[in-house]
Design an enzyme around this catalytic site. Structure first.
Site, short mmCIF file in Angstrom:
data_model
loop_
_atom_site.label_atom_id
_atom_site.label_comp_id
_atom_site.label_asym_id
_atom_site.label_seq_id
_atom_site.Cartn_x
_atom_site.Cartn_y
_atom_site.Cartn_z
N THR A 94 -17.24 30.86 8.71
CA THR A 94 -17.12 31.46 9.78
C THR A 94 -18.67 32.06 10.16
O THR A 94 -18.99 32.89 9.39
CB THR A 94 -16.22 32.77 9.78
OG1 THR A 94 -14.92 32.42 9.36
CG2 THR A 94 -16.08 33.65 10.98
N LYS A 169 -12.36 31.28 16.99
CA LYS A 169 -12.12 32.12 15.65
C LYS A 169 -12.56 33.73 16.10
O LYS A 169 -11.68 34.55 15.82
CB LYS A 169 -13.02 31.67 14.65
CG LYS A 169 -13.27 32.38 13.48
CD LYS A 169 -12.02 32.35 12.44
CE LYS A 169 -12.13 33.32 11.42
NZ LYS A 169 -11.24 33.56 10.44
N LYS A 244 -16.77 41.49 9.25
CA LYS A 244 -18.00 40.50 9.56
C LYS A 244 -17.49 39.88 11.14
O LYS A 244 -18.48 39.74 11.72
CB LYS A 244 -17.85 39.58 8.49
CG LYS A 244 -18.53 38.19 8.76
CD LYS A 244 -18.23 37.32 7.58
CE LYS A 244 -18.92 35.87 8.17
NZ LYS A 244 -18.89 34.76 7.37
P1 NAD Z 1 -17.18 33.26 -1.20
O1 NAD Z 1 -18.34 34.06 -1.12
O2 NAD Z 1 -15.96 33.28 -2.05
O3 NAD Z 1 -17.60 31.63 -1.06
C1 NAD Z 1 -18.87 31.24 -0.61
C2 NAD Z 1 -19.34 30.19 -1.57
O4 NAD Z 1 -20.62 29.82 -1.32
C3 NAD Z 1 -19.74 30.99 -3.10
O5 NAD Z 1 -19.11 30.57 -4.33
C4 NAD Z 1 -21.26 30.93 -3.19
O6 NAD Z 1 -21.94 31.02 -4.44
C5 NAD Z 1 -21.50 29.66 -2.31
N1 NAD Z 1 -22.74 29.50 -1.94
C6 NAD Z 1 -23.67 30.32 -1.16
N2 NAD Z 1 -24.71 29.66 -0.78
C7 NAD Z 1 -24.79 28.48 -1.18
C8 NAD Z 1 -25.63 27.05 -1.07
N3 NAD Z 1 -26.96 27.33 -0.59
N4 NAD Z 1 -25.07 26.11 -1.79
C9 NAD Z 1 -23.92 26.12 -2.25
N5 NAD Z 1 -23.00 27.09 -2.24
C10 NAD Z 1 -23.34 28.31 -1.77
O7 NAD Z 1 -16.58 33.53 0.31
P2 NAD Z 1 -14.97 32.90 0.91
O8 NAD Z 1 -14.12 33.95 1.00
O9 NAD Z 1 -14.79 31.63 0.32
O10 NAD Z 1 -15.52 32.71 2.59
C11 NAD Z 1 -16.16 31.51 2.96
C12 NAD Z 1 -16.29 31.62 4.41
O11 NAD Z 1 -15.04 31.33 4.81
C13 NAD Z 1 -16.96 32.78 4.97
O12 NAD Z 1 -17.71 32.25 5.96
C14 NAD Z 1 -15.96 33.43 5.29
O13 NAD Z 1 -16.06 34.46 6.51
C15 NAD Z 1 -14.80 32.61 5.94
N6 NAD Z 1 -13.21 32.98 5.53
C16 NAD Z 1 -12.81 33.74 4.77
C17 NAD Z 1 -11.51 34.17 4.50
C18 NAD Z 1 -11.07 34.72 3.29
O14 NAD Z 1 -9.85 35.48 3.48
N7 NAD Z 1 -11.85 34.85 2.28
C19 NAD Z 1 -10.70 33.57 5.63
C20 NAD Z 1 -11.33 32.94 6.67
C21 NAD Z 1 -12.50 32.76 6.94
#
Ligand code: NAD
Length: 297
Positions: A94, A169, A244
């Protein structure tokens, strides 16, 4: 079966990558977190040492990263250079509409097919493969991404050109934030007026106050047994993530010249809640802020 690079296997990406591996794809995972990468490997993915190593020769490259700057850095830094000409690039993070559009346009300039495909549904839906994908990008790129997204979700909808998945979204989540605040304050008022919460639910869920925030995600315990209110607002969709998305929506509205007073008010309330330490709770816990300290839990 395809070879798929999956960059960012955190809370959401971990479950999504596992579902692709379960479906029989060869999934090469990369994450800067060793713990996240180890979890993905335990769920059938192959660990890659770098994003470039994961992406080289892959049929699809999927990113699931925290924010727009991460996405731009990943594609500009290594993924565009490593991508095969036939690969489909899918960003499921997102992020802000402007970055999604500009990364999509940069891909097109290189002759690469790319979509922005943010998701609705939290970690439970990511694990279960029941996400909803809102997809922006050219028709041909959407057609290439769809069969892969279908293995991680229950619905895959084309929203328009580059950035329109992100637009859908944030507009959706702006409704969600505002209706949750409105629903929570109505339950607090009902409580203070002496109206039983279950009785109010039975009436309003069949009347014009009905919304998803009430009937699927009720912010008080009892009426909807699966809602996070029944488990002390743990799990679910964190208030920090709602904040966010509201920030992205309000910023996009400022750029686009749209008036979003309800979205802006919801943003201010979630900011206050996060500042008071509520960011890690489910977003329906905003009811605790609205109840105030006298009735707070
Ligand atoms: P998260 O922080 O658990 O996962 C993100 C991952 O990206 C982490 O494991 C981090 O180490 C990794 N990362 C960061 N920089 C990196 C790089 N340069 N190379 C490789 N890996 C890297 O977050 P999440 O909850 O999984 O959310 C991910 C996305 O999904 C976000 O944009 C969030 O807004 C969206 N989202 C989350 C939810 C939810 O309920 N958690 C729901 C809908 C959308």
């Amino acid at each position: 079966m395809a070879t798929i690079a999956f960059i960012g296997v955190g809370n959401m990406g971990g479950g999504m990558a596992a579902n692709l591996a379960k479906a029989g794809h060869s999934v090469r995972a990369f994450d800067v977190s060793d713990a996240a990468l180890a979890r993905a490997v335990a769920h059938g993915c192959t660990g890659a040492a770098t994003g470039g190593e994961a992406a080289a020769g892959a049929d699809a490259i999927i990113t699931m990263l925290p924010a727009g700057d991460f996405v731009r850095a990943a594609y500009d830094g290594v993924l565009f250079a490593a991508a095969s000409p036939h690969a489909i690039l899918i960003d499921c993070s997102t992020i802000d509409v402007a970055t999604a559009k500009s990364v999509g346009e940069a891909a097109a300039q290189r002759g690469l097919a790319m979509v922005d495909a943010p998701v609705s549904g939290g970690t439970a839906a990511a694990d279960a493969g029941t996400l909803t994908f809102m997809v922006g990008g050219p028709e041909a790129a959407f057609a290439a991404a769809k069969p892969i997204l279908e293995q991680m979700g229950k619905a895959v909808i084309h929203a328009g050109g580059a950035g329109m998945g992100q637009a859908a979204k944030i507009c959706n989540n702006m409704i969600l934030g505002a209706t949750m605040v409105a629903t929570a304050e109505a339950f607090v008022l009902a409580e203070k007026l002496g109206l039983d919460a279950q009785t109010f639910f039975d009436i309003s869920s069949k009347a014009s106050g009905q919304s998803w925030s009430m009937t699927s995600y009720c912010p008080v315990p009892g009426p909807v047994p699966t809602s996070p209110a029944n488990r002390d607002y743990q799990g679910g969709f964190a208030a920090a993530l709602m904040l966010k998305d509201l920030k992205l929506a309000v910023a996009a509205a400022t750029t686009a010249g749209a008036s979003v007073p309800m979205g802006a008010q919801a943003e201010a309330l979630y900011q206050l809640f996060a500042n008071n330490g509520g960011g890690g709770q489910d977003f329906s816990a905003i009811i605790r802020l609205l109840r105030g300290p006298a009735r707070g839990q």
